[in-house]
Every structure is written in structure tokens, then in C-alpha cells.
Scaffold this motif. Structure first.
Motif, PDB file in Angstrom:
ATOM      1  N   LEU A  45       8.068   3.017   2.175  1.00 21.48           N
ATOM      2  CA  LEU A  45       8.608   3.176   0.755  1.00 21.48           C
ATOM      3  C   LEU A  45       9.807   2.135   0.405  1.00 21.48           C
ATOM      4  CD1 LEU A  45       7.918   4.533  -1.639  1.00 21.48           C
ATOM      5  CD2 LEU A  45       9.378   6.523  -1.023  1.00 21.48           C
ATOM      6  N   PRO A  46      10.853   2.199   1.321  1.00 22.11           N
ATOM      7  CA  PRO A  46      12.144   1.351   0.828  1.00 22.11           C
ATOM      8  C   PRO A  46      11.889  -0.088   0.546  1.00 22.11           C
ATOM      9  CG  PRO A  46      12.442   2.910   2.867  1.00 22.11           C
ATOM     10  CD  PRO A  46      10.917   2.819   2.554  1.00 22.11           C
ATOM     11  N   LEU A  47      10.784  -0.514   1.290  1.00 23.34           N
ATOM     12  CA  LEU A  47      10.627  -2.024   1.223  1.00 23.34           C
ATOM     13  C   LEU A  47       9.718  -2.490  -0.024  1.00 23.34           C
ATOM     14  CD1 LEU A  47       9.373  -3.124   4.777  1.00 23.34           C
ATOM     15  CD2 LEU A  47      11.394  -3.940   3.236  1.00 23.34           C
ATOM     16  N   LYS A  98      -9.276  -3.973 -17.776  1.00 26.10           N
ATOM     17  CA  LYS A  98     -10.309  -2.938 -16.808  1.00 26.10           C
ATOM     18  C   LYS A  98      -9.444  -1.837 -16.499  1.00 26.10           C
ATOM     19  CE  LYS A  98     -14.057  -5.465 -16.183  1.00 26.10           C
ATOM     20  NZ  LYS A  98     -15.416  -5.485 -15.908  1.00 26.10           N
ATOM     21  N   HIS A  99      -8.285  -2.216 -16.077  1.00 25.58           N
ATOM     22  CA  HIS A  99      -7.358  -1.142 -15.166  1.00 25.58           C
ATOM     23  C   HIS A  99      -6.370  -0.508 -15.974  1.00 25.58           C
ATOM     24  CE1 HIS A  99     -10.045  -2.352 -11.911  1.00 25.58           C
ATOM     25  NE2 HIS A  99      -9.827  -3.298 -11.975  1.00 25.58           N
ATOM     26  N   GLY A 100      -5.827  -1.319 -17.135  1.00 25.17           N
ATOM     27  CA  GLY A 100      -4.782  -0.395 -17.700  1.00 25.17           C
ATOM     28  C   GLY A 100      -3.542  -0.679 -16.977  1.00 25.17           C
ATOM     29  N   SER A 101      -2.669   0.236 -17.003  1.00 24.22           N
ATOM     30  CA  SER A 101      -1.429   0.200 -16.039  1.00 24.22           C
ATOM     31  C   SER A 101      -1.586   0.372 -14.506  1.00 24.22           C
ATOM     32  CB  SER A 101      -0.371   1.251 -16.594  1.00 24.22           C
ATOM     33  OG  SER A 101      -1.073   2.496 -16.268  1.00 24.22           O
ATOM     34  N   HIS A 102      -2.740   0.656 -14.117  1.00 24.68           N
ATOM     35  CA  HIS A 102      -3.291   0.484 -12.856  1.00 24.68           C
ATOM     36  C   HIS A 102      -3.119  -0.716 -12.188  1.00 24.68           C
ATOM     37  CE1 HIS A 102      -4.057   4.716 -12.297  1.00 24.68           C
ATOM     38  NE2 HIS A 102      -4.633   4.791 -13.471  1.00 24.68           N
ATOM     39  N   PHE A 103      -3.434  -1.842 -13.042  1.00 20.88           N
ATOM     40  CA  PHE A 103      -3.264  -3.237 -12.755  1.00 20.88           C
ATOM     41  C   PHE A 103      -2.070  -3.482 -12.044  1.00 20.88           C
ATOM     42  CE2 PHE A 103      -2.738  -7.660 -13.742  1.00 20.88           C
ATOM     43  CZ  PHE A 103      -3.689  -8.280 -12.858  1.00 20.88           C
ATOM     44  N   LEU A 104      -0.900  -2.871 -12.469  1.00 15.76           N
ATOM     45  CA  LEU A 104       0.353  -3.043 -11.755  1.00 15.76           C
ATOM     46  C   LEU A 104       0.446  -2.543 -10.312  1.00 15.76           C
ATOM     47  CD1 LEU A 104       2.613  -2.210 -14.779  1.00 15.76           C
ATOM     48  CD2 LEU A 104       2.035  -4.074 -13.959  1.00 15.76           C
ATOM     49  N   ASN A 105      -0.656  -1.820  -9.855  1.00  9.68           N
ATOM     50  CA  ASN A 105      -0.574  -1.481  -8.489  1.00  9.68           C
ATOM     51  C   ASN A 105      -0.614  -2.718  -7.639  1.00  9.68           C
ATOM     52  OD1 ASN A 105      -0.377   1.124  -9.151  1.00  9.68           O
ATOM     53  ND2 ASN A 105      -2.480   1.633  -8.638  1.00  9.68           N
ATOM     54  N   LEU A 106      -1.088  -3.707  -8.263  1.00  6.85           N
ATOM     55  CA  LEU A 106      -1.333  -5.231  -7.587  1.00  6.85           C
ATOM     56  C   LEU A 106      -0.017  -5.419  -6.802  1.00  6.85           C
ATOM     57  CD1 LEU A 106      -3.306  -7.572  -6.952  1.00  6.85           C
ATOM     58  CD2 LEU A 106      -2.539  -8.490  -9.063  1.00  6.85           C
ATOM     59  N   PHE A 107       1.230  -5.162  -7.571  1.00  2.46           N
ATOM     60  CA  PHE A 107       2.440  -5.507  -7.208  1.00  2.46           C
ATOM     61  C   PHE A 107       3.092  -4.451  -6.459  1.00  2.46           C
ATOM     62  CE2 PHE A 107       1.724  -7.160 -11.425  1.00  2.46           C
ATOM     63  CZ  PHE A 107       1.616  -8.738 -10.994  1.00  2.46           C
ATOM     64  N   TRP A 108       2.454  -3.130  -6.160  1.00  3.67           N
ATOM     65  CA  TRP A 108       3.162  -2.158  -5.530  1.00  3.67           C
ATOM     66  C   TRP A 108       2.422  -1.843  -4.143  1.00  3.67           C
ATOM     67  CZ3 TRP A 108       7.647  -0.181  -6.597  1.00  3.67           C
ATOM     68  CH2 TRP A 108       8.021   1.011  -5.855  1.00  3.67           C
ATOM     69  N   VAL A 109       2.816  -2.488  -3.195  1.00  3.06           N
ATOM     70  CA  VAL A 109       2.095  -2.550  -2.032  1.00  3.06           C
ATOM     71  C   VAL A 109       2.332  -1.192  -1.161  1.00  3.06           C
ATOM     72  CG1 VAL A 109       2.138  -3.883   0.338  1.00  3.06           C
ATOM     73  CG2 VAL A 109       3.003  -5.020  -1.846  1.00  3.06           C
ATOM     74  N   SER A 110       1.272  -0.235  -1.418  1.00  4.33           N
ATOM     75  CA  SER A 110       1.416   1.020  -0.975  1.00  4.33           C
ATOM     76  C   SER A 110       1.049   1.191   0.630  1.00  4.33           C
ATOM     77  CB  SER A 110       0.080   1.777  -1.696  1.00  4.33           C
ATOM     78  OG  SER A 110      -0.942   1.095  -1.595  1.00  4.33           O
ATOM     79  N   ALA A 111       0.785  -0.053   1.323  1.00  3.68           N
ATOM     80  CA  ALA A 111       0.871   0.055   2.623  1.00  3.68           C
ATOM     81  C   ALA A 111       2.114  -0.295   3.203  1.00  3.68           C
ATOM     82  CB  ALA A 111      -0.333  -1.058   3.024  1.00  3.68           C
ATOM     83  N   ALA A 112       3.050  -0.757   2.559  1.00  5.41           N
ATOM     84  CA  ALA A 112       4.321  -0.882   3.102  1.00  5.41           C
ATOM     85  C   ALA A 112       5.160   0.338   3.063  1.00  5.41           C
ATOM     86  CB  ALA A 112       5.017  -1.936   2.163  1.00  5.41           C
TER      87      ALA A 112
END
Lengths: 186, 258
Positions: B161-163, B145-159
């Protein structure tokens, strides 16, 4: 034997059961020789359930629920229609009632007027009758009175003549009539 | 007590979980996957019960449902609403799969409460296959459904950057632990409850052996009743938990990103 100690502690210690089970060849759950069998039959069972649900149960239940929702909506709409109809009927009834009442008032007024007219006519007729009769009666009374006066004069003349004769006089008709006429008039 | 018990008490808490052939009662070997076993029997009973409830029970398509049709509609509505609430409207495409798993687990758990019955869901092979199926299916779906964007699931953009790299590692690990916890939770719950009942049941006949049984036997019976009541609750709750976690994983695949 291990069993003797287990009798005491087994009630609480799940680890104990595992240990005991391990003596008899481990947990059946970890007996990998049963895995192909279980997985084979599991996939078959899941496949069968999926087929039943997908092809029969889910469309059928979805249909039932949709039908029910449709029926309920339809019934509600029908109820709304009936309510409107009832309101119309009530308005028509009220109008009919008011019309009937007005009509009744009108008829009553007409009847009253007609009766009044008849009554007036009858009264007028009765009044005229009474007046005619009164007039008639007055005429009769006048006649009677006139007759009575005449009779009085005759009787008086005759009486006077008789009295004069009885006294030994000679009645002079002319003088007697004049005297009686004067007395009766006066 | 220990020596008295030793004479007669036998514990076989794992006995109800043993799998054997329906033909000769012998344990099966790894290549005999087609041989019907007691596990097969109870899965089949489950399938038949599900068919009775969901197919036969709804045969009349009554506008005002009877008892069985009410239950079927209740089950349908329960899972349907769960999928819709948790995974969203676009998750409803996968409702038949989730409903299949829910009913299988529910019936397996409840049928397993019948004395002498076998509980397929107490086996890690069964729950593991289902959990892996969900894991692989959901992951494939996410990438499709989302291709490589699915990996955003692991990239917590709310945190901060260093974390984020650290969090990404944790997220990845927790993602791969999902099928493990998903399957062991169900199998473990079913196994533990049944094993504990089995242990109490082993204490129940003490009164036949010893004078101590006057106290032990009523307590054991009481404990069995209590555990059984708890197990009835657990049977439903575990089916519910497995299903709702499936919905949550599905939601992650359909709507990745936090």
C-alpha cells in the motif's frame, strides 16, 4: 570550414550531422511548416488504406481463409467417409470370398459323393457281371468235364472191346461196361 | 586526408528527408497543406502498392494461393494473430485500424530503401500523428469501456500500500511518455539508418579525388551494403514493434489492472 573537420569524424558521429544540418536550417523533421502538409496527406493515405482493407481486402481474405478451412474440413470428412466405405467393401469382399470358398467346398463334396455313388453302382454291376460269368463258366466247365468223362468211358469200352477181340476173346458187353465203369470211377 | 577531403567531400545526410513541392521543387509553406510533395508521392506509391498486394493480389480468391495472394494472406495472418494473441479476442474489432498502420509503416519503410526514395515514416510528423492517434484512441476506449475503473491501470494493487501512490505517479508519467517513445522510436530508426548510409555514400567517391580512396572507397561501399542489409531488417522490425506496441496499449485499454 566545418566541413573539413566533418570529413574525418562524420562517419561515426551522428551528432555531427545534426550540427551540420543545423547550419543549413535544422533537421527537416523539425521544420514545422511541413507538418500540416504531411499530416493532411498522411490522414488521406491512412484513410484510403483503411477503406481498401476494411471494405475489400479483409472480408475477402477472411472469406478465402474460411473457404479453405471449410474445404479442408470437408475433404477430411470425405476422406473419412471413403475410408469407412473402403473398410465396408473390404469386409464385403472377405465375406464373398469366404462364401465362395464354402460354396466351392460344398460343390466339391457333392461332386465327390455323386462320383462315389456312380462308382459304387458301376462296381456293383461289374461284380454282378463277373459273378454271372463265373457261374456260366463253371457250368460250362462242368459240362465239359462230364462230356470228357463220358467220352473216356466210351473210348475205354471200345478200346477194351477191341483189345479183348484182338486177344481172340469174345467181348461180353456187359462185363466190359462194368469193368470200365469201375475203373473210370476209381 | 582532411585537406584533401575538404576539396571535394560534401555531406548532406539530411538531404533525403527534405520535403518539397512536386510542382516547383520549392519548400512548402505551412498553409500549403494540400500541395502534393515528395512525401505525398511516396505515401501514394505506398497506398498503390498496398492496393496491389491486398486487393489486386487477392482478386482470384484462389483456394490454393499464388505468390502474391500468399503474401497478402501472410500479412493478414501475421497481424491478425498478433492482435488476437496480445490484445485478446475482443481486440479483433480494432484489427482493421492496426492492420492499416502496420501496412502503411511497412511499405513506407521498405519503399524508402529504394535509392532516391522518400521515407514518410522518417518524419516525426507522420509517426507522431499515428502514435497520438493510438494514444488518444486507446485512452478514450479505456474510459468508454471501464469508466473510472480504467484508472486502476495506474493503481498497482499487487504492490504494498505505501508504495502504490509512488508507483501511480510513475505509471502515469510512463503512460504519457508512451506516444513520445512510440513515435520517436520509429522515426529515429528510419532517419538514423538512412543518414548513416548517406554519410558512407559521401565517402564512396573519395577515390576520384585522392589516392587515399583506394582504401576508403571499398570500405565505404562495404559499409553501405552492410548498413543496407541492416536497414532491411530494421524496416520490418520497426513496423512490427510499432504494431505490437499498439496491441499492448489496446490490451491495457480493454483489460486494465495488473
Amino acid at each position: 570550414m566545418a566541413n573539413e573537420t566533418h570529413a574525418v569524424e562524420a562517419a561515426a558521429a551522428v551528432a555531427g550531422h545534426a550540427a551540420e544540418a543545423a547550419e543549413k536550417g535544422g533537421m527537416p523533421q523539425l521544420d514545422f511548416s511541413t507538418f500540416p502538409n504531411q499530416i493532411f496527406w498522411l490522414l488521406l493515405a491512412l484513410g484510403a488504406i483503411y477503406w481498401l482493407l476494411k471494405n475489400i481486402a479483409i472480408p475477402r481474405i477472411a472469406g478465402i481463409l474460411a473457404d479453405r478451412a471449410g474445404t479442408i474440413t470437408g475433404d477430411l470428412e470425405a476422406a473419412e467417409q471413403y475410408k469407412l466405405k473402403a473398410k465396408d467393401a473390404e469386409a464385403a469382399y472377405a465375406k464373398a470370398l469366404a462364401d465362395a470358398r464354402a460354396q466351392a467346398q460344398k460343390i466339391i463334396a457333392e461332386a465327390r459323393a455323386a462320383i462315389q455313388k456312380d462308382l459304387d453302382a458301376a462296381t456293383a454291376k461289374a461284380d454282378a457281371d463277373i459273378a454271372a460269368r463265373v457261374a456260366q463258366s463253371e457250368v460250362k466247365i462242368a459240362e465239359i468235364r462230364a462230356g470228357a468223362l463220358e467220352a473216356v468211358q466210351i473210348v475205354a469200352t471200345e478200346t477194351a472191346t477191341a483189345i479183348v477181340t484182338a486177344l481172340g476173346g469174345k467181348a461180353d458187353m456187359g462185363a466190359v461196361n462194368a469193368a470200365v465203369g469201375q475203373r473210370v470211377k476209381g | 586526408m582532411a585537406e584533401e577531403a575538404g576539396t571535394g567531400l560534401v555531406f548532406h545526410p539530411m538531404e533525403p528527408f527534405k520535403i518539397h513541392s512536386m510542382f516547383d521543387g520549392e519548400p512548402i509553406r505551412w498553409f500549403e497543406f494540400f500541395v502534393p510533395t515528395n512525401a505525398t508521392l511516396w505515401m501514394a506509391i505506398g497506398v498503390v502498392m498496398i492496393a496491389l498486394l491486398m486487393v489486386v493480389g487477392t482478386l482470384r480468391r484462389a483456394l490454393v494461393p499464388g505468390r502474391i495472394q500468399s503474401l497478402a494472406e501472410l500479412a493478414y495472418g501475421f497481424v491478425h494473430k498478433m492482435v488476437e494473441d496480445v490484445a485478446g479476442k475482443d481486440g479483433l474489432v480494432y484489427f482493421p485500424y492496426i492492420f492499416t498502420m502496420f501496412l502503411f509503416i511497412l511499405f513506407s519503410n521498405f519503399l524508402g530503401l529504394i535509392p532516391m526514395a522518400f521515407t514518410p515514416t522518417s518524419h516525426i510528423a507522420v509517426t507522431g500523428v499515428m502514435a497520438l492517434g493510438v494514444f488518444i484512441g486507446v485512452t478514450a476506449l479505456g474510459f468508454m469501456k471501464h469508466g473510472s475503473h480504467f484508472l486502476n491501470l495506474f493503481w498497482v494493487s499487487a504492490a504494498p500500500l505505501p508504495l502504490r501512490p509512488i508507483l501511480a505517479v510513475i505509471e502515469v508519467i510512463s503512460y504519457f511518455v508512451r506516444p513520445v517513445s512510440h513515435s520517436i522510436r520509429l522515426a529515429g530508426n528510419m532517419m538514423a539508418g538512412h543518414a548513416v548510409i548517406e554519410v558512407f555514400a559521401a565517402f564512396a567517391p573519395v577515390i576520384l579525388i585522392s589516392f587515399v580512396g583506394v582504401v576508403v572507397t571499398p570500405l565505404a561501399l562495404l559499409a553501405i551494403v552492410g548498413m543496407y542489409a541492416l536497414e532491411i531488417l530494421v524496416a520490418f522490425v520497426q513496423a512490427y514493434v510499432f504494431t505490437i506496441l499498439t496491441c499492448v496499449y489496446l490490451k491495457d485499454a480493454l483489460h486494465p489492472g495488473h
